[in-house]
Design an enzyme around this catalytic site. Structure first.
Site, PDB file in Angstrom:
ATOM      1  N   ARG A  54       2.107  38.318 148.714  1.00  0.00           N
ATOM      2  CA  ARG A  54       3.375  38.464 149.426  1.00  0.00           C
ATOM      3  C   ARG A  54       3.115  38.863 150.869  1.00  0.00           C
ATOM      4  NH1 ARG A  54       5.544  42.557 148.297  1.00  0.00           N
ATOM      5  NH2 ARG A  54       4.213  43.285 146.603  1.00  0.00           N
ATOM      6  N   TYR A 101       3.244  31.061 147.351  1.00  0.00           N
ATOM      7  CA  TYR A 101       2.776  32.192 146.540  1.00  0.00           C
ATOM      8  C   TYR A 101       3.910  32.838 145.736  1.00  0.00           C
ATOM      9  CZ  TYR A 101       1.442  36.757 144.998  1.00  0.00           C
ATOM     10  OH  TYR A 101       1.255  37.846 144.191  1.00  0.00           O
ATOM     11  N   LYS A 125      11.269  38.444 142.767  1.00  0.00           N
ATOM     12  CA  LYS A 125      11.531  39.560 143.684  1.00  0.00           C
ATOM     13  C   LYS A 125      12.772  39.301 144.536  1.00  0.00           C
ATOM     14  CE  LYS A 125       8.171  41.545 141.873  1.00  0.00           C
ATOM     15  NZ  LYS A 125       7.068  42.436 141.999  1.00  0.00           N
ATOM     16  N   HIS A 175      12.025  47.819 140.014  1.00  0.00           N
ATOM     17  CA  HIS A 175      10.660  47.279 139.865  1.00  0.00           C
ATOM     18  C   HIS A 175       9.973  48.055 138.733  1.00  0.00           C
ATOM     19  CE1 HIS A 175       6.577  46.316 142.075  1.00  0.00           C
ATOM     20  NE2 HIS A 175       6.868  45.395 141.175  1.00  0.00           N
ATOM     21  N   SER A 230       3.203  47.554 143.352  1.00  0.00           N
ATOM     22  CA  SER A 230       2.515  46.318 142.985  1.00  0.00           C
ATOM     23  C   SER A 230       1.030  46.579 142.719  1.00  0.00           C
ATOM     24  CB  SER A 230       2.669  45.308 144.121  1.00  0.00           C
ATOM     25  OG  SER A 230       4.045  45.077 144.345  1.00  0.00           O
ATOM     26  N   CYS A 243      -0.327  48.342 140.408  1.00  0.00           N
ATOM     27  CA  CYS A 243      -0.617  49.744 140.075  1.00  0.00           C
ATOM     28  C   CYS A 243      -0.428  50.049 138.594  1.00  0.00           C
ATOM     29  CB  CYS A 243       0.242  50.668 140.920  1.00  0.00           C
ATOM     30  SG  CYS A 243      -0.252  50.648 142.666  1.00  0.00           S
ATOM     31  N   ASP A 293       7.662  43.990 134.769  1.00  0.00           N
ATOM     32  CA  ASP A 293       7.805  44.032 136.230  1.00  0.00           C
ATOM     33  C   ASP A 293       9.206  44.415 136.710  1.00  0.00           C
ATOM     34  OD1 ASP A 293       6.321  43.613 138.720  1.00  0.00           O
ATOM     35  OD2 ASP A 293       7.618  41.891 139.067  1.00  0.00           O
ATOM     36  N   ARG A 314      -3.898  35.651 139.857  1.00  0.00           N
ATOM     37  CA  ARG A 314      -2.847  35.950 138.874  1.00  0.00           C
ATOM     38  C   ARG A 314      -2.848  34.943 137.732  1.00  0.00           C
ATOM     39  NH1 ARG A 314       1.146  40.322 140.095  1.00  0.00           N
ATOM     40  NH2 ARG A 314       0.323  41.175 142.039  1.00  0.00           N
TER      41      ARG A 314
HETATM   42  P1  GTP Z   1       2.433  43.751 139.930  1.00  0.00           P
HETATM   43  O1  GTP Z   1       2.428  42.554 139.051  1.00  0.00           O
HETATM   44  O2  GTP Z   1       1.783  43.480 141.257  1.00  0.00           O
HETATM   45  O3  GTP Z   1       3.779  44.373 140.116  1.00  0.00           O
HETATM   46  O4  GTP Z   1       1.416  44.825 139.316  1.00  0.00           O
HETATM   47  P2  GTP Z   1       1.370  45.790 138.029  1.00  0.00           P
HETATM   48  O5  GTP Z   1       1.964  47.103 138.387  1.00  0.00           O
HETATM   49  O6  GTP Z   1       1.897  45.108 136.824  1.00  0.00           O
HETATM   50  O7  GTP Z   1      -0.200  46.061 137.910  1.00  0.00           O
HETATM   51  P3  GTP Z   1      -1.245  45.707 136.740  1.00  0.00           P
HETATM   52  O8  GTP Z   1      -0.879  46.323 135.413  1.00  0.00           O
HETATM   53  O9  GTP Z   1      -1.465  44.253 136.749  1.00  0.00           O
HETATM   54  O10 GTP Z   1      -2.546  46.461 137.257  1.00  0.00           O
HETATM   55  C1  GTP Z   1      -3.172  46.188 138.481  1.00  0.00           C
HETATM   56  C2  GTP Z   1      -4.591  46.655 138.464  1.00  0.00           C
HETATM   57  O11 GTP Z   1      -4.680  48.038 138.087  1.00  0.00           O
HETATM   58  C3  GTP Z   1      -5.449  45.886 137.462  1.00  0.00           C
HETATM   59  O12 GTP Z   1      -6.687  45.602 138.069  1.00  0.00           O
HETATM   60  C4  GTP Z   1      -5.627  46.856 136.317  1.00  0.00           C
HETATM   61  O13 GTP Z   1      -6.844  46.630 135.632  1.00  0.00           O
HETATM   62  C5  GTP Z   1      -5.587  48.227 137.014  1.00  0.00           C
HETATM   63  N1  GTP Z   1      -5.056  49.285 136.112  1.00  0.00           N
HETATM   64  C6  GTP Z   1      -3.955  49.212 135.338  1.00  0.00           C
HETATM   65  N2  GTP Z   1      -3.786  50.346 134.608  1.00  0.00           N
HETATM   66  C7  GTP Z   1      -4.805  51.157 134.935  1.00  0.00           C
HETATM   67  C8  GTP Z   1      -5.190  52.491 134.523  1.00  0.00           C
HETATM   68  O14 GTP Z   1      -4.547  53.135 133.694  1.00  0.00           O
HETATM   69  N3  GTP Z   1      -6.308  53.013 135.110  1.00  0.00           N
HETATM   70  C9  GTP Z   1      -7.035  52.315 136.034  1.00  0.00           C
HETATM   71  N4  GTP Z   1      -8.129  52.898 136.547  1.00  0.00           N
HETATM   72  N5  GTP Z   1      -6.715  51.058 136.439  1.00  0.00           N
HETATM   73  C10 GTP Z   1      -5.613  50.492 135.909  1.00  0.00           C
HETATM   74  C1  SPV Z   2       4.246  42.250 142.946  1.00  0.00           C
HETATM   75  O1  SPV Z   2       3.615  42.022 144.001  1.00  0.00           O
HETATM   76  O2  SPV Z   2       4.834  43.335 142.737  1.00  0.00           O
HETATM   77  C2  SPV Z   2       4.294  41.233 141.870  1.00  0.00           C
HETATM   78  C3  SPV Z   2       3.762  39.907 142.157  1.00  0.00           C
HETATM   79  O3  SPV Z   2       4.800  41.512 140.803  1.00  0.00           O
HETATM   80  S1  SPV Z   2       4.897  38.961 143.098  1.00  0.00           S
HETATM   81  O4  SPV Z   2       5.762  38.234 142.179  1.00  0.00           O
HETATM   82  O5  SPV Z   2       4.111  38.033 143.876  1.00  0.00           O
HETATM   83  O6  SPV Z   2       5.687  39.808 143.941  1.00  0.00           O
HETATM   84 MN    MN Z   3       5.700  43.539 140.794  1.00  0.00          MN
END
Ligand code: GTP
Ligand code: SPV
Ligand code: MN
Length: 581
Positions: free
Chosen positions: A70, A198, A207, A227, A249, A251, A276, A367
């Site tokens: 983004r 993207y 979003k 979110h 994002s 996290c 999400d 992704r």
């Molecule tokens: P968006 O789709 O961008 O909104 O992200 P999200 O909040 O769904 O994040 P996601 O669960 O995909 O995690 C992003 C990164 O953080 C990945 O590389 C995970 O492996 C890492 N991660 C997730 N949970 C944990 C955790 O509890 N501990 C650690 N150290 N890393 C984590």
């Molecule tokens: C984020 O960035 O928080 C996502 C991926 O969940 S996107 O749909 O590209 O915003």
């Molecule tokens: Mn997101």
């Protein structure tokens, strides 16, 4: 095909006159239509077929290398006044924005097909669901929208019944970041996006509609568009509590939403509703009810492995679109974290032979797009028109220092303050520097469709709607020691923290008062079988008064940045906590 909805027919006509496509295709969502789109995208090179034995129905898309995340600096809220958008958003006057995009859309679909995608965000028969129509010239977008939303004929039927829909116009343009804009006109129920293919920039239901436009209407109508993931935790007695959690994002939302209970937590089950976005309404019973407007996951690939998220690894073996991952010599997708060592003969995300000195094999924001039905922990309650009842709301972020593993707010108003003060290290999900701590209130900094301070006021108002609202917590899985190693194992072990949160919602679970909120007492977290020493645990739950004083001072300054719009109640919370410290 066309439509009996006159407004939709007129808009499609108007867009076709502007963009001049070779032809117009109304997307119906059928399998024959999908097969034809795949045939065309394979022929054009937009998709690369993966190994049909290990990953049937799965494809790799390599995006333009300048179009991988983004672009918040090119994302605008176009309200009549700048004040309405607020200083945490980029603002452009609607006339100026329309003029800019008009020139970019002019003739943009020449030699391309224009796809008209009717979609529903939410279960098709949910009173909380909303319809939209995305017009796009990207077949990749059409194929992703198939997985991420309920789309095609059933969506068009609802639009024709109800008459109302959000308009989203998207063109790849020439993919030049200098000619890229993602514009939102909340008063016109319109999104215009040009110059990017993207995810968050181009899949306009996500979003743009389900957060930016929806949050604007949620305030008018008295509900919340957030979110947030939605997950149910079932205890060994068979009782399920749902929680919603907002982390910025990349996290940890997808991971928490589909966590696998570790062996020490036998008898617990996890039910995923969403990873999400949550739309939350106060029900007639006074509880908060949430639906997931999406139907699939657009998830972060790196870090996803058998040890961290086996559910995800399992769901990605068929019918998945991968974007910007690496490719093994036998046509399988690969990314950092899928296995310890990079396999020999890897092709990197740009399509070059991978050499370890030359950056990552997979883009850090690579992704996967997959239907939520493929998740082993998919919860059929995802289809409940009224949603699921939420017991707790959890905020969190990547905080290497200071912020404890978990704490509970004293009440709703303090909880809103906790949400408003979320900060987190930036990630690869947005273009720009990674690892810089920035304020990201409610994980909505990039997604709030109006003035952030008015959004806080709306959250505070929601507190007056019922005395059965969720309890509000804050977590931090990302504390680091001096060697920059994570102090908390995270992933499945996060269930221990969710259990304390649920205990607190049920009125038990030991907690001690601190100036920042309630922290687990010794023994209140189940640490049985956990490989964390007691000194580390103590540090993870400590409240460092000096550190928190400067944090609260920073939050105070941040709140003041919104001027008259900042709710007095939040400033009072800031003063109260500073005094207590
Ligand atoms: P968006 O789709 O961008 O909104 O992200 P999200 O909040 O769904 O994040 P996601 O669960 O995909 O995690 C992003 C990164 O953080 C990945 O590389 C995970 O492996 C890492 N991660 C997730 N949970 C944990 C955790 O509890 N501990 C650690 N150290 N890393 C984590
Ligand atoms: C984020 O960035 O928080 C996502 C991926 O969940 S996107 O749909 O590209 O915003
Ligand atoms: Mn997101």
């Amino acid at each position: 095909m066309s439509t009996s909805n006159a407004a939709l027919a007129a808009w499609v006509n108007e867009v076709a006159n502007l963009t001049k496509p070779d032809d117009i295709h109304w997307v119906n969502g059928s399998e024959a239509e999908r097969d034809e789109l795949i045939r065309q995208t394979l022929a054009s090179g937009e998709l690369i077929a993966l190994n049909p034995e290990t990953h049937p129905g799965s494809y790799l898309h390599r995006s333009d290398p300048s179009d991988v995340a983004r672009t918040e600096h090119l994302t605008f809220i176009c309200t009549p006044t700048e004040e309405e958008a607020g200083h945490s958003n980029n603002w452009m006057a609607p006339d100026e924005a329309h003029a800019k995009t008009r020139s970019l859309f002019q003739g943009a679909m020449r030699r391309r097909t224009m796809y008209v995608i009717p979609y529903v965000m939410g279960p098709v028969d949910s009173p909380y669901a909303q319809c939209g129509v995305e017009i796009t010239d990207s077949r990749y977008v059409v194929l992703n929208m198939r997985k991420m939303t309920r789309m095609g004929t059933p969506a068009l039927e609802r639009i024709e019944r109800e008459g109302h829909f959000i308009k989203g116009l998207h063109s790849l343009g020439d993919l030049d970041p200098d000619r890229r804009f993602i514009m939102h006109y909340p008063q016109e129920d319109l999104i215009e996006s040009v110059g990017s293919g993207y995810g968050g920039n181009a899949l306009l239901g996500k979003k743009c509609h389900a957060l930016r436009i929806a949050s604007y209407h949620a305030r008018e109508q008295g509900w919340l568009a957030e979110h947030m993931l939605i997950v149910g935790i079932e205890n060994p007695a068979g009782e399920t509590h749902y929680v919603a959690a907002a982390f910025p994002s990349a996290c940890g939302k997808t991971n928490l939403a589909m966590l696998i209970p570790p062996a020490s937590q036998a008898g617990y089950k996890v039910h995923t509703v969403g990873d999400d976005i949550a739309w939350m309404h106060v029900g007639e019973d006074g509880r908060m009810w949430a639906i997931n407007p999406e139907a699939g996951y657009f998830g972060v690939a790196p870090g996803t492995g058998r040890d961290t998220n086996a559910n995800a690894v399992d769901m990605l073996h068929k019918d998945t679109i991968f974007t910007n991952v690496a490719l093994t010599s036998d046509g399988q997708p690969w990314w950092e974290g899928l296995s310890k060592e990079a396999p020999a003969g890897l092709t990197d995300w740009r399509g070059h032979p991978f050499s370890p000195g030359n950056g990552k094999a997979a883009h850090p924001n690579s992704r996967f797009t997959v239907s939520s039905h493929q998740n082993p922990s998919y919860d059929p309650a995802s289809e409940h028109p009224g949603g699921v009842p939420i017991s707790a709301i959890i905020f969190g972020g990547r905080r290497p220092n200071l912020v404890p593993l978990v704490y509970q707010s004293h009440d709703w108003e303090h909880g809103v303050y906790v949400g408003a003060s979320v900060a987190s290290e930036t990630t690869a999900a947005q273009s720009g520097a990674v690892g810089v701590v920035r304020r990201d209130p409610m994980a909505m900094k990039p997604f709030c469709g109006y003035n952030m301070a008015d959004y806080w006021a709306h959250w505070l108002n929601m507190g007056g709607k019922s005395d059965k609202l969720p309890k509000i917590f804050h977590v931090n899985w990302f504390r680091q020691d001096e060697q920059h190693r994570y102090m908390w194992p995270g992933f499945g072990e996060n269930l221990r923290v969710l259990r304390w949160i649920i205990d607190r919602c049920e009125g038990h679970g030991g907690a001690r008062e601190t100036p920042i909120g309630l922290v687990p007492t010794d023994g209140a977290l189940d640490l049985q079988g956990l490989d964390v020493d007691s000194a580390t645990m103590k540090e993870l739950l400590a409240v460092d008064r000096a550190g928190w004083k400067s944090e609260m001072n920073e939050i105070g300054t941040y709140l003041d940045g919104f001027g008259d719009h900042t709710p007095a109640a939040l400033k009072a919370q800031n003063r109260r906590i500073l005094n207590a410290l």
